[in-house]
Design an enzyme around this catalytic site. Structure first.
Site, PDB file in Angstrom:
ATOM      1  N   HIS A  22       0.841  -1.208   0.000  1.00  0.00           N
ATOM      2  CA  HIS A  22       0.000   0.000   0.000  1.00  0.00           C
ATOM      3  C   HIS A  22       0.874   1.255   0.000  1.00  0.00           C
ATOM      4  O   HIS A  22       0.568   2.242  -0.670  1.00  0.00           O
ATOM      5  CB  HIS A  22      -0.911   0.014   1.230  1.00  0.00           C
ATOM      6  CG  HIS A  22      -1.850  -1.158   1.325  1.00  0.00           C
ATOM      7  ND1 HIS A  22      -1.687  -2.174   2.241  1.00  0.00           N
ATOM      8  CD2 HIS A  22      -2.958  -1.471   0.617  1.00  0.00           C
ATOM      9  CE1 HIS A  22      -2.663  -3.049   2.097  1.00  0.00           C
ATOM     10  NE2 HIS A  22      -3.449  -2.663   1.115  1.00  0.00           N
ATOM     11  N   ASP A  48      -2.945  -7.550  -7.681  1.00  0.00           N
ATOM     12  CA  ASP A  48      -4.282  -8.026  -8.044  1.00  0.00           C
ATOM     13  C   ASP A  48      -4.474  -7.730  -9.531  1.00  0.00           C
ATOM     14  O   ASP A  48      -5.176  -6.786  -9.907  1.00  0.00           O
ATOM     15  CB  ASP A  48      -5.328  -7.328  -7.165  1.00  0.00           C
ATOM     16  CG  ASP A  48      -5.093  -7.639  -5.704  1.00  0.00           C
ATOM     17  OD1 ASP A  48      -5.449  -8.743  -5.273  1.00  0.00           O
ATOM     18  OD2 ASP A  48      -4.504  -6.800  -4.994  1.00  0.00           O
ATOM     19  N   ARG A  81      -3.539 -10.644   3.937  1.00  0.00           N
ATOM     20  CA  ARG A  81      -3.901 -11.981   4.425  1.00  0.00           C
ATOM     21  C   ARG A  81      -2.688 -12.791   4.903  1.00  0.00           C
ATOM     22  O   ARG A  81      -2.862 -13.836   5.539  1.00  0.00           O
ATOM     23  CB  ARG A  81      -4.632 -12.770   3.339  1.00  0.00           C
ATOM     24  CG  ARG A  81      -6.037 -12.265   3.052  1.00  0.00           C
ATOM     25  CD  ARG A  81      -6.793 -13.222   2.144  1.00  0.00           C
ATOM     26  NE  ARG A  81      -8.184 -12.828   1.975  1.00  0.00           N
ATOM     27  CZ  ARG A  81      -8.623 -11.938   1.087  1.00  0.00           C
ATOM     28  NH1 ARG A  81      -7.762 -11.345   0.279  1.00  0.00           N
ATOM     29  NH2 ARG A  81      -9.900 -11.644   1.005  1.00  0.00           N
TER      30      ARG A  81
END
Ligand code: AMP
Length: 284
Positions: free
Chosen positions: A37, A153, A190
């Site tokens: 991030h 992603d 995760r």
């Protein structure tokens, strides 16, 4: 750093910045922030005058209730990290404002057919409808000039690009490279759910990708090689594919050129994704 959760205040803030002639960069996240991030915040800082980051664990993109309940939430830490990175405004919208009908079905859904129906979309029904719907709402409220998404992603990035093309959002979508731990594991919120033994097995994902990145071969050979490496690592493979990076169509053995390898699998019940560049060569 300003912090807002009210949609009208957030809309007004972004509008005020645009009216003042400042470009607004948007970084959508689900929180539990890590260096992946941070790389998006840095890219946003470099390309825009004002950076708005959102943290919203969007229930509409979770096909599995249990996964949603177990999703890590670390707001205190996220706030500090975002401020350190120079985020100008952290938006933490409430569920009630984002999806007033939830848990009942939200009548309005944005669906990206085709690239949203395969891989993650096939394994997690409704996932990309949830992603496309929330991204469309974030764009509508913020009106950013640029929006930053991770290549981590990869399919999500392709879905967002398609959404922008088809609905005419005036936003430049910027894809940012995957940030990895020193051992090669792609950073993911995760990962905190992995035991040290599971984490060792999870390294099979990046190992498979770096192996195929270093060899050119037919698409079917690359596919089989990745699957063998993933199986040997003890990963319960969801898919290991070689695709066209824009359409996500699986490559045939009659094709040559740069492609993308996509892998996903479960390690101790945790679903992990990774991807990387590959080159396919035509069968002689
Ligand atoms: P998430 O909070 O997991 O929804 O991710 C928010 C954004 O950060 C998405 O655009 C992700 O693709 C991106 N992201 C997550 N992990 C990484 C990573 N390891 N490297 C680069 N970008 C990432």
């Amino acid at each position: 750093m300003r912090e807002l959760s009210d949609i009208e205040a957030w809309r007004q803030f972004a509008h005020g910045e645009r009216v003042a002639g400042r470009s607004v960069g948007l970084v959508p996240t689900m929180g539990a922030l890590h260096q992946g991030h941070v790389s998006l915040f840095r890219a946003a800082k470099a390309a825009s005058d004002v950076v708005i980051a959102t943290i919203f664990v969007n229930p509409r993109q979770f096909a599995d209730e249990n996964d949603l309940a177990r999703y890590p939430r670390t707001l205190e830490h996220d706030r500090e990290l975002a401020a350190e990175c120079g985020v100008d405004c952290l938006v933490t919208p409430t569920l009630d404002e984002m999806w007033p009908d939830y848990p009942d079905c939200t009548p309005t859904t944005v669906s990206v057919r085709g690239i949203g129906d395969v891989f993650e979309g096939a394994d997690r029904p409704g996932h990309f409808d949830g992603v496309a719907s929330v991204v469309a709402k974030l764009f509508a409220v913020t009106g950013p000039s640029h929006a930053f998404f991770g290549e981590k992603d990869f399919q999500q990035l392709a879905v967002v690009r398609q959404l922008v093309r088809d609905l005419g959002f005036d936003v430049e979508v910027v894809g940012c490279p995957i940030v990895r731990d020193e051992d090669g594991l792609a950073l993911s919120s995760r990962n905190v759910r992995l035991s040290s033994e599971a984490r060792r097995r999870a390294l099979g994902l990046s190992r498979a990708l770096s192996y195929v990145a270093s060899t050119s071969a037919r698409a079917s050979t690359l596919r089989a090689t990745m699957r063998t490496i993933l199986d040997d690592a003890g990963i319960d493979v969801a898919y290991a594919e070689v695709v066209d990076p824009r359409t996500l169509r699986p490559s045939g053995d009659d094709e040559s050129g740069p492609r993308r390898a996509l892998v996903a699998g479960f390690v101790d019940g945790v679903r992990l994704l990774d991807n990387g560049p590959v080159t396919v060569v035509r069968e002689n």
